[in-house]
Design an enzyme around this catalytic site. Structure first.
Site, PDB file in Angstrom:
ATOM      1  N   ILE A 203      27.875  96.354 -12.692  1.00 20.39           N
ATOM      2  CA  ILE A 203      26.953  97.124 -11.772  1.00 20.39           C
ATOM      3  C   ILE A 203      26.394  98.382 -11.980  1.00 20.39           C
ATOM      4  CG2 ILE A 203      26.719  97.596  -9.313  1.00 20.39           C
ATOM      5  CD1 ILE A 203      27.113  94.424 -10.128  1.00 20.39           C
TER       6      ILE A 203
ATOM      7  N   ARG B  31      33.828 103.429 -24.345  1.00 24.90           N
ATOM      8  CA  ARG B  31      32.619 102.782 -23.542  1.00 24.90           C
ATOM      9  C   ARG B  31      31.447 103.936 -23.624  1.00 24.90           C
ATOM     10  NH1 ARG B  31      31.246  98.815 -18.989  1.00 24.90           N
ATOM     11  NH2 ARG B  31      33.000  97.749 -20.175  1.00 24.90           N
TER      12      ARG B  31
ATOM     13  N   THR C  12      36.651  97.293  -7.257  1.00 29.72           N
ATOM     14  CA  THR C  12      37.427  97.260  -5.913  1.00 29.72           C
ATOM     15  C   THR C  12      38.116  96.071  -6.001  1.00 29.72           C
ATOM     16  OG1 THR C  12      35.245  96.717  -5.038  1.00 29.72           O
ATOM     17  CG2 THR C  12      35.850  98.793  -4.656  1.00 29.72           C
TER      18      THR C  12
ATOM     19  N   THR D 248      31.327  97.005  -3.994  1.00 28.17           N
ATOM     20  CA  THR D 248      31.712  96.284  -2.642  1.00 28.17           C
ATOM     21  C   THR D 248      33.110  96.687  -2.027  1.00 28.17           C
ATOM     22  OG1 THR D 248      30.469  94.343  -3.705  1.00 28.17           O
ATOM     23  CG2 THR D 248      31.897  93.926  -1.861  1.00 28.17           C
TER      24      THR D 248
ATOM     25  N   ARG E 123      23.728  93.743  -4.819  1.00 30.18           N
ATOM     26  CA  ARG E 123      23.360  92.313  -4.572  1.00 30.18           C
ATOM     27  C   ARG E 123      22.701  91.964  -5.747  1.00 30.18           C
ATOM     28  NH1 ARG E 123      19.918  92.083   0.854  1.00 30.18           N
ATOM     29  NH2 ARG E 123      22.020  92.094   1.815  1.00 30.18           N
TER      30      ARG E 123
ATOM     31  N   LYS F 182      27.744  92.963   3.373  1.00 28.13           N
ATOM     32  CA  LYS F 182      27.891  92.479   2.032  1.00 28.13           C
ATOM     33  C   LYS F 182      29.199  91.504   1.867  1.00 28.13           C
ATOM     34  CE  LYS F 182      27.832  91.960  -2.349  1.00 28.13           C
ATOM     35  NZ  LYS F 182      28.282  92.893  -3.392  1.00 28.13           N
TER      36      LYS F 182
ATOM     37  N   HIS G  96      18.596  64.631   4.289  1.00 24.26           N
ATOM     38  CA  HIS G  96      18.424  64.998   5.688  1.00 24.26           C
ATOM     39  C   HIS G  96      17.741  66.431   5.498  1.00 24.26           C
ATOM     40  CE1 HIS G  96      19.287  66.400   9.584  1.00 24.26           C
ATOM     41  NE2 HIS G  96      19.722  65.379  10.050  1.00 24.26           N
TER      42      HIS G  96
ATOM     43  N   CYS H  17      32.879  88.618  -6.818  1.00 21.88           N
ATOM     44  CA  CYS H  17      32.257  88.824  -5.500  1.00 21.88           C
ATOM     45  C   CYS H  17      32.827  87.566  -4.735  1.00 21.88           C
ATOM     46  CB  CYS H  17      30.807  88.507  -5.564  1.00 21.88           C
ATOM     47  SG  CYS H  17      29.937  90.246  -6.403  1.00 21.88           S
TER      48      CYS H  17
END
Length: 409
Positions: free
Chosen positions: A10, A34, A80, A116, A149, A201, A239, A255
């Site tokens: 993210i 990194r 998280t 999140t 998102r 969220k 339907h 997520c």
């Protein structure tokens, strides 16, 4: 200048997008290797359009460092996870990031939590840390929440076009942060309070988890009574107000497979449908194993070493293996003290399992029963190579015309 903290799935795309649209950005991560790779111009995971965005961001002046910067806006995009014993959010990554920010932040800085988090996290964990460090909320330090998102495989498009939510208890802070995201976001940017942003969220991903669970429970019911779940869903979806999803081998990613647990952990006794959905979706890898055992018996196969799992990622055409159904299935094999199955995924370039292959043809040559766990384009285009195999197709990709011995969930 904006300091983006956490350069994972993210944080990195967000930092690159901001830098590509004229915002001065420094990306910070504790992982020195990194940072070194990013400084050399290497992207650290595969994503369509990411390399081009990276080059544009570099031209826009983005910098990478292990050091936190002294600036007026911070965007925190750290992991998280949830505690598997009590199902509650593990806020330690966010707390540590905030503490590091406070060591360098000037008076009046805004900390934006993009990770999140469960509803009430900022009130219970972040604000007390700020106050304990001697800062006055609303004066020395301001807080906002801007939950991401986006989805791997379509990150760049969704960053630009999806609606965003900015949670801030101070309207002026919300407006300030909205202007930052508006530098690249073409979707509607909604302002609300922090706790509503936190809850919205988690609710989005919980809604999706529940709908997937319904399809997966249908698959189990239909299998128990020899009915074709795919045909039933096809007919029912005629339907005008019905839209049942397709069943699958489980739910992965960071997520949908994680966020609902925050509500289960924080609201025990109230999140009953949510808990049931989580149990159903978490049970699907074991259900796949049971199907595989039945297929082996029917075809007089006894050698587990000749069974292979195609696909290790949690969704098609990405390299993200977090919480993937394949990983869950392999863990189930360990619990049963069974030999690990062969695994292969064209997007996973590093070794995760000893029984992992890195060439499709070699993998197929060593397997009699192939369990297709992920619908990568590669396997769709190579259905002919599966024609003579026994195939358990958990993604409903193939027909009996393509494969002689084809089984579904």
């Amino acid at each position: 200048m904006v300091n983006v903290v956490g350069l994972g799935y993210i944080g990195l795309p967000t930092a690159l997008m901001l830098a590509s649209h004229g915002v001065e950005i420094v990306g910070t991560d504790y992982d020195a290797k990194r940072i070194e790779r990013l400084q050399r111009g290497e992207i650290v995971f595969e994503e369509e359009g990411l390399e081009e965005l990276f080059h544009t961001a570099v031209e826009g002046g983005i910098r990478f460092s292990t050091d936190y910067q002294r600036t007026d806006i911070y965007i925190v995009a750290v992991p998280t996870p949830y505690n598997k014993s009590n199902k509650k959010l593990d806020a330690s990554y966010v707390i540590n990031a905030v503490k590091s920010i406070l060591a360098v932040a000037p008076r009046g800085a805004v900390i934006v939590v993009e990770s999140t988090i469960s509803p009430g996290t900022i009130e219970k964990y972040v604000k007390p840390v700020i106050e304990a460090e001697g800062f006055r909320l609303g004066e020395d330090i301001h807080i906002a929440h801007a939950p991401e998102r986006i989805i791997p495989g379509n990150m760049i498009y969704e960053l630009k076009h999806n609606s965003r939510t900015i949670g801030a208890d101070e309207p002026s802070v919300g407006a300030k942060i909205r202007s930052v995201y508006a530098s690249f976001c073409e979707g509607e940017i909604v302002l609300t309070d922090i706790k509503t942003a936190e809850m919205s969220k988690v609710v989005e991903n919980t809604f999706r988890d529940i709908n997937i669970a319904f399809a997966n429970e249908l698959a189990k019911i239909c299998r128990s009574d020899n009915m074709d779940v795919y045909e039933i869903i096809r007919v029912a979806n005629r339907h005008p107000r019905v839209n049942i999803l397709q069943p699958g081998p489980g739910v992965g990613g960071h997520c949908i497979s994680v966020d609902p647990w925050f509500l289960v952990g924080d609201y025990p006794g109230l999140a009953n449908i949510i808990l049931a959905a989580r149990k159903i979706n978490d049970s699907m890898p074991e259900f796949v194993l049971d199907r595989a055992r039945a297929i082996m018996t029917e075809n007089q196969l006894s050698d587990l070493s000749r069974v292979g799992l195609y696909g290790m990622t949690y969704k098609e055409n990405v390299d993200d293996i977090r919480e993937s159904p394949t990983l869950q299935l392999m863990e189930a094999m360990e619990r049963h003290l069974a030999a690990p199955l062969k695994v292969y995924d064209p997007y996973v370039k590093t070794r995760v399992f000893d029984s992992q292959y890195f060439d499709l043809d070699e993998f197929l040559s060593e397997t009699d029963l192939v369990i297709v766990m992920v619908g990568h384009d590669q396997i769709r285009k190579n259905a002919d190579k599966l024609r003579e195999k026994i195939v358990l197709d958990t993604r409903n990709l193939f027909t009996g015309e393509q494969i002689k011995k084809l089984y579904k969930l």
